[in-house]
Design an enzyme around this catalytic site. Structure first.
Site, short mmCIF file in Angstrom:
data_model
loop_
_atom_site.label_atom_id
_atom_site.label_comp_id
_atom_site.label_asym_id
_atom_site.label_seq_id
_atom_site.Cartn_x
_atom_site.Cartn_y
_atom_site.Cartn_z
N LEU A 170 -23.42 31.73 126.99
CA LEU A 170 -22.62 30.55 127.18
C LEU A 170 -21.16 30.74 127.02
CD1 LEU A 170 -22.35 27.48 127.29
CD2 LEU A 170 -23.03 27.16 125.11
N LYS A 171 -20.54 31.72 126.06
CA LYS A 171 -19.24 31.93 126.19
C LYS A 171 -18.84 32.85 127.54
CE LYS A 171 -15.38 33.38 124.47
NZ LYS A 171 -15.02 34.29 123.39
N LEU A 172 -19.54 33.53 128.03
CA LEU A 172 -19.14 34.07 129.31
C LEU A 172 -18.92 32.92 130.27
CD1 LEU A 172 -21.20 37.66 129.39
CD2 LEU A 172 -18.82 36.96 128.91
#
Length: 289
Positions: A170-172
């Site tokens: 999700l961060k990417l």
């Protein structure tokens, strides 16, 4: 009352130092380590001589370092001090392969691994208002709560298997959007200047509509007001994240041309001497030095 925990923070750059200060303010016993010891000295925490000394007997370990390779190196140095049963919040933005490898290292030492990258830059980090994208076992979450309360305004739990890297995934995805908007602001200002257009007229046109956003104004203002240092998120780190995003896409059969071009803009800006400035200094990549 908040339970006092012994917390080790490995890495006291922009984000790690802010986390450490907030943990000290929350009343925890905090030990920090950083390659450059002077960066650790201003946190109010106990400065350890080595990663192993920093993590010895710690209840919770936080890694906030440059990349996955750095985390591997530092946690390897910390290994002699790791305590079975400790909880490891791995907050560095790393590759999915690195996350899986770090989780395996944690398992070898009977340490509970939490894949927990964060959304936010200098200001929310200093205010303890980060968003943590976390994945890891339910069993340790209650014990982690006082630590997360000190550093974050929001925790998004995404699953129990930290090794799968759901937080990192999700961060990417989130960073792919953040970096794209940042470059959009930078290029808009470069083009406006070249064409003799006052950027205020652009903001008037989009004001109050679906194309308007606070982040666009914030990044554009940094360029227009010459406030690119100290960086909230530096060009050189943004380039690293961009290349992680491109690689993740390639590994899963997706071509990310915009992010790849953005990584090249960051590289050019860094080559011109702007690597330590805020990432919207990609503005300078629009011009031949």
């Amino acid at each position: 009352m908040t339970e006092e925990l012994t917390v080790s923070v490995l890495g006291t750059g922009i984000m790690g130092a802010a986390m450490a200060r907030n943990l000290v303010r929350a009343g925890h016993a905090v030990r920090v380590w950083n390659r450059s010891a002077e960066k650790a000295a201003g946190t109010g925490a106990t400065v350890a001589d080595s990663p192993a000394d920093a993590v010895r007997d710690a209840d919770v370990i936080i890694t906030m370092l440059y990349d996955g390779g750095t985390v591997r190196d530092v946690i390897g140095q910390a290994a002699p001090g790791l305590r079975a049963g400790a909880l490891w919040l791995q907050t560095t933005t790393a590759s999915l392969g690195d996350v899986a490898g770090l989780a395996a290292t944690a398992a070898e030492h009977s340490v509970a691994f939490y894949d927990a990258p964060v959304l936010g830059t200098r200001q929310p980090a200093e205010a303890g208002q980060l968003t943590v994208l976390a994945a890891g076992p339910h069993a340790g979450r209650e014990r982690l709560a006082p630590v997360l309360d000190a550093i974050a305004a929001r925790v998004v739990w995404l699953g129990e298997d930290g090794a799968r890297g759901d937080g990192t995934r999700l961060k990417l995805v989130a960073n792919s959007w953040v970096l794209t908007v940042t470059h959009g602001a930078a290029e808009m200002l470069a083009l406006a200047g070249a064409l003799g257009v006052d950027p205020d007229r652009f903001f008037e046109v989009i004001g109050g509509g679906p194309l308007d956003m606070g982040y666009l104004h914030a990044k554009a203002d940094l360029v227009r007001q010459g406030r690119l240092s100290p960086a909230s998120f530096a060009v050189e780190t943004a380039e690293k994240d961009a290349r992680l995003i491109v690689a993740a896409g390639e590994d899963h059969g997706v071509r990310l041309d915009v992010v790849a071009a953005g990584a090249e803009r960051f590289r050019r800006a860094a080559a011109q001497g702007h690597g330590g400035k805020d990432m919207v200094a990609s503005y300078y990549a629009s011009f031949t030095p």
